[in-house]
Design a protein around this motif. Structure first.
Motif, PDB file in Angstrom:
ATOM      1  N   THR A 233      17.979   3.601   0.508  1.00  0.00           N
ATOM      2  CA  THR A 233      18.529   3.038   1.490  1.00  0.00           C
ATOM      3  C   THR A 233      18.680   1.617   1.221  1.00  0.00           C
ATOM      4  O   THR A 233      20.102   1.680   1.232  1.00  0.00           O
ATOM      5  CB  THR A 233      17.104   2.363   2.742  1.00  0.00           C
ATOM      6  OG1 THR A 233      16.980   4.173   3.161  1.00  0.00           O
ATOM      7  CG2 THR A 233      17.819   2.154   3.166  1.00  0.00           C
ATOM      8  N   SER A 234      17.973   1.352  -0.044  1.00  0.00           N
ATOM      9  CA  SER A 234      18.612  -0.210  -0.591  1.00  0.00           C
ATOM     10  C   SER A 234      19.704  -0.039  -1.771  1.00  0.00           C
ATOM     11  O   SER A 234      20.633  -0.250  -2.132  1.00  0.00           O
ATOM     12  CB  SER A 234      17.269  -0.787  -1.775  1.00  0.00           C
ATOM     13  OG  SER A 234      16.476  -0.833  -1.601  1.00  0.00           O
TER      14      SER A 234
ATOM     15  N   THR B 267      15.723  -4.150  -3.631  1.00  0.00           N
ATOM     16  CA  THR B 267      14.705  -3.288  -3.100  1.00  0.00           C
ATOM     17  C   THR B 267      13.423  -3.859  -2.687  1.00  0.00           C
ATOM     18  O   THR B 267      13.308  -5.224  -2.403  1.00  0.00           O
ATOM     19  CB  THR B 267      14.361  -3.350  -5.101  1.00  0.00           C
ATOM     20  OG1 THR B 267      12.394  -2.360  -3.833  1.00  0.00           O
ATOM     21  CG2 THR B 267      14.245  -3.884  -5.682  1.00  0.00           C
ATOM     22  N   GLN B 268      13.641  -3.612  -1.379  1.00  0.00           N
ATOM     23  CA  GLN B 268      12.520  -4.211   0.451  1.00  0.00           C
ATOM     24  C   GLN B 268      11.381  -4.183  -0.614  1.00  0.00           C
ATOM     25  O   GLN B 268      10.662  -5.452  -0.145  1.00  0.00           O
ATOM     26  CB  GLN B 268      13.012  -3.301   1.366  1.00  0.00           C
ATOM     27  CG  GLN B 268      12.186  -2.220   1.246  1.00  0.00           C
ATOM     28  CD  GLN B 268      10.213  -2.209   1.721  1.00  0.00           C
ATOM     29  OE1 GLN B 268      10.467  -3.891   2.519  1.00  0.00           O
ATOM     30  NE2 GLN B 268       9.729  -1.860   1.670  1.00  0.00           N
ATOM     31  N   SER B 269      10.770  -3.340  -1.128  1.00  0.00           N
ATOM     32  CA  SER B 269       9.373  -3.919  -1.792  1.00  0.00           C
ATOM     33  C   SER B 269       9.295  -5.058  -2.591  1.00  0.00           C
ATOM     34  O   SER B 269       7.851  -4.685  -2.733  1.00  0.00           O
ATOM     35  CB  SER B 269       8.878  -1.960  -2.308  1.00  0.00           C
ATOM     36  OG  SER B 269       9.209  -1.432  -3.378  1.00  0.00           O
TER      37      SER B 269
ATOM     38  N   THR C 223       9.355  -0.805  -6.578  1.00  0.00           N
ATOM     39  CA  THR C 223      10.292   0.256  -7.366  1.00  0.00           C
ATOM     40  C   THR C 223      10.402   0.081  -8.935  1.00  0.00           C
ATOM     41  O   THR C 223      10.832  -0.053  -9.222  1.00  0.00           O
ATOM     42  CB  THR C 223      11.162   1.083  -5.942  1.00  0.00           C
ATOM     43  OG1 THR C 223      11.326   0.765  -5.052  1.00  0.00           O
ATOM     44  CG2 THR C 223      12.252   1.943  -6.591  1.00  0.00           C
TER      45      THR C 223
HETATM   46  C1  G6P Z   1      11.629   5.193  -0.999  1.00  0.00           C
HETATM   47  C2  G6P Z   1      11.252   4.708   0.427  1.00  0.00           C
HETATM   48  C3  G6P Z   1      12.440   4.665   0.768  1.00  0.00           C
HETATM   49  C4  G6P Z   1      13.692   3.222  -0.129  1.00  0.00           C
HETATM   50  C5  G6P Z   1      13.108   3.407  -1.992  1.00  0.00           C
HETATM   51  C6  G6P Z   1      13.449   2.140  -2.239  1.00  0.00           C
HETATM   52  O1  G6P Z   1      12.080   6.303  -1.493  1.00  0.00           O
HETATM   53  O2  G6P Z   1      11.220   5.816   0.696  1.00  0.00           O
HETATM   54  O3  G6P Z   1      12.697   4.491   1.892  1.00  0.00           O
HETATM   55  O4  G6P Z   1      15.150   3.118   0.061  1.00  0.00           O
HETATM   56  O5  G6P Z   1      11.707   3.895  -1.761  1.00  0.00           O
HETATM   57  O6  G6P Z   1      12.936   1.756  -1.959  1.00  0.00           O
HETATM   58  P1  G6P Z   1      12.984  -0.032  -2.208  1.00  0.00           P
HETATM   59  O7  G6P Z   1      11.506  -0.819  -2.338  1.00  0.00           O
HETATM   60  O8  G6P Z   1      13.066  -0.864  -4.000  1.00  0.00           O
HETATM   61  O9  G6P Z   1      14.052  -0.639  -1.508  1.00  0.00           O
END
Ligand code: G6P
Length: 629
Positions: free
Chosen positions: A314-315, A359-361, A364
């Motif tokens: 999604t990012s 990256t939301q988290s 990644t």
């Molecule tokens: C995983 C999650 C997704 C997310 C992707 C990137 O695949 O299931 O929802 O978009 O990782 O994660 P990030 O934390 O880098 O945005």
């Protein structure tokens, strides 16, 4: 991925550990397990599948142990079976280990261990670790003052890959050892009790005093305190910081699923981003100060020739909207790359490049590795090639925050649903602000246009609220029609093409329906062959230069009997005549429309998945934080 959690202190460990796993289950849910030190023995219970299977196994058990570790797994090496579930133990069952990550050299280590008589009980990469620790411990006990951490230190130096591990040993009932190399782990500090976890939600109910372990660091946790060492054995001085999070944020608050709650939080998220990013006192008469408060180094704006964006999932879709904005508003050539591709086949170096990792988290693995690679290959180059790295993340305290010194915080609050919703909208807000900021500095658009964009952005929260209030019920009913559907097509053009991709991804992720997002004009070059009365087509049609083109593309689908669903403004007669079903959104400047058009697509995916009775928040095979390659 995988979630690890550990506890040492004065309370019963098992309840704290299970509660921690509950908060980390978004990281993987193929199996779960817990190990405690009880009456001089390791007591280990594991179960295949989701956490409730483990909880069922533990019903009726009283376990007063004050030290333990627990794990929730996203399978990489070895099937999701109980025998592969963590914790893993050494042959004598005195040492238990949990791991998040991948040990890349596990095959050779396994062979070496086998040649020394070691018997393996699982197919995992992790199992080499307890066996190696057992070997090292017997040596360390002869020479070291603190044998357990010394044994773990010797072992981590032999491991290649990205990992976070937690170790307990029945012979050291007052020690919890934790190590980190390229996979997240955070330590929590209480009164005479200490915690470790892959992510802060597991710690928030107990403490706000936290410390992120950094790459190449080990911690020895005892009821008396925490000592931190480098893998080289050097003692490091570090102090915890206070985490500013409201515990309410990680509860469902009456919503059936986290995902629905997070969809409803989006007006508030947009407001938070506006408050954080925009100087509300700015007027178009101010030619000196940017309306955006990002404070990026001034040198970055000078001679900016190129922006490259790296991201996943999604990012990456947010980055694609970002590319459009940076090119159309700030006039900077922008490229976007899947981080997993970029890291092994980087584009040639362009001078005066800004590299953005989204990256939301912030965890990644591919995105972090792509940024590290970019940093390294620009090292020692002349000034025009210097690395200018910017991170866009919802977790500034993450590994991304440690890697990159300039961060845009997306202020969405912790997102628990595996399918990203509010963090996507927040990433879009970051890109709007960034594009406006760069456009201001480069004077690529008129001040009045900036003012109009800011006014438009400020109206978004109320417009999202309107969509939620007026459309959610309707979309819920509409979802009934698609409970048995097998394929979907999503079409969009221009700035709404990434939203078509995101709509398709949301549906795939949580409803397991095959869905393709396509630029509407490209449909006739392939996907049109898929169409018949059984394949619904969702088209995003917002007034602007491509409005009529999208309607024509939709007509082409209609001529093949596809059911047409239009996400389009209220009162657009041409659109009303074209589509079988309308999901109206408020009128808005097309360039700002992605933040509105994505909302009905999130709701559609949610309600179809809920209608099909699926586990919306924890879809099969996925994990929210992908900390392996
Ligand atoms: C995983 C999650 C997704 C997310 C992707 C990137 O695949 O299931 O929802 O978009 O990782 O994660 P990030 O934390 O880098 O945005």
């Amino acid at each position: 991925m995988c979630g690890i959690v550990g506890y040492i202190g004065t309370k019963e460990a098992s309840g704290i550990l299970l509660e921690g796993l509950r908060k980390l289950e978004y990281r993987g849910y193929d199996s779960a397990g817990i190990a405690t030190v009880l009456e001089g023995e390791i007591h280990c219970v594991r179960a295949k599948g989701k956490l409730h299977n483990l909880e069922e196994k533990l019903v009726g058990e009283t376990n007063p142990a004050r030290l333990g570790i627990a794990h929730t797994r996203w399978a990489t090496h070895g099937k999701p079976e109980e025998y592969n579930a963590h914790p893993h133990m050494d042959m004598a069952k005195r040492i238990a280990v949990i791991q998040n990550g991948i040990i890349e050299n596990y095959r050779e280590l396994r062979e070496e261990l086998k040649s020394r008589g070691c018997e393996f009980r699982s197919d995992t990469d992790t199992e080499v670790i307890p066996h190696l620790i057992a070997e090292e411990l017997s040596k360390a006990e002869q020479v070291a003052e603190e044998p357990l951490i010394e044994a773990v230190r010797q072992v981590v130096r032999k491991l290649r890959g990205a990992f976070a591990i937690a170790v307990i040993c029945a012979d050291y009932p007052d020690e919890l050892i934790v190590a980190r190399q390229q996979a997240p782990v955070v330590l929590g500090f209480g009164e005479g009790e200490f915690y470790c976890a892959s992510d802060t939600p597991a710690l928030i109910p107990y403490t706000r005093a936290i410390l992120n372990l950094e790459n190449g660091e080990l911690a020895r946790m005892t009821p008396l305190g925490v000592e931190i060492y480098s893998f080289g054995g050097q003692r490091l001085k570090k102090a915890p910081r206070t985490l500013d999070v409201n515990p309410v944020m990680v509860e469902k608050q009456g919503f059936k699923h986290y995902m629905l709650k997070e969809i409803y939080e989006q007006p508030g998220v947009v407001r938070s981003c506006l408050e954080a990013y925009v100087n509300s006192a700015w007027t178009s008469a101010d030619h000196k100060n940017s309306p955006i408060r990002f404070d990026l180094p001034q040198s970055w704006y000078r001679n900016l020739q190129h922006v490259q964006i790296v991201a996943c999932g999604t990012s990456w879709h947010a980055g694609l909207v970002g590319k459009y904005l940076l090119e159309q508003l700030a006039d900077v050539p922008t490229t976007i790359h899947y981080a997993s591709e970029f890291r092994y086949a980087p584009a040639p170096l362009v001078p005066h490049t800004l590299t953005i990792g989204v990256t939301q988290s912030g965890e990644t693995a591919d995105t972090l590795a792509a940024l590290e690679m970019e940093k390294a290959r620009r090292d020692n180059k002349s000034e025009e090639f210097e690395a200018r790295l910017l991170g866009i993340t919802n977790r500034p305290e993450s590994s991304l925050g440690q890697l990159v010194s300039n961060i845009i915080d997306t202020h969405a609050g912790i997102e628990i649903g595996v399918a990203a919703t509010k963090t996507f909208v927040a990433q879009l807000m970051a890109f709007y602000a960034l594009a406006i900021d760069i456009a201001f500095h480069r004077q690529t658009i008129a001040a009045q246009q900036i003012e109009a964009l800011l006014t438009g952005l400020s109206q978004l929260p109320a417009q999202i609220e309107l969509i939620l209030e007026s459309q959610e019920r309707y979309i819920e009913e509409l979802a009934h029609d698609f409970a048995e559907t097998q394929d979907f097509i999503f079409l969009g053009r221009g700035i709404n093409f990434p939203i078509a991709l995101e709509g398709a991804l949301k549906l795939k992720e949580i409803s397991y329906i095959h869905a393709e997002g396509y630029p509407a004009g490209e449909m006739k070059h392939g996907p049109i062959a898929l169409l018949d009365a059984k394949v619904p087509v969702v088209a995003i049609a917002m007034p602007g230069p491509v409005f009529e083109k999208v309607l024509s593309n939709a007509q082409e689908a209609r001529a093949r009997d596809a059911r047409l669903i239009g996400v389009t403004p209220m009162d657009e007669q041409d659109a009303a005549d074209t589509f079988d079903t309308l999901i109206p959104v408020p009128h808005i400047d097309e360039i700002l429309s992605p933040i509105l058009t994505v909302i009905p697509l999130q709701l559609l995916a949610y309600h179809i998945a809920a209608r099909r009775g699926l586990d919306v928040d924890q879809p099969r095979n996925l994990a929210k934080s992908v900390t392996v390659e």
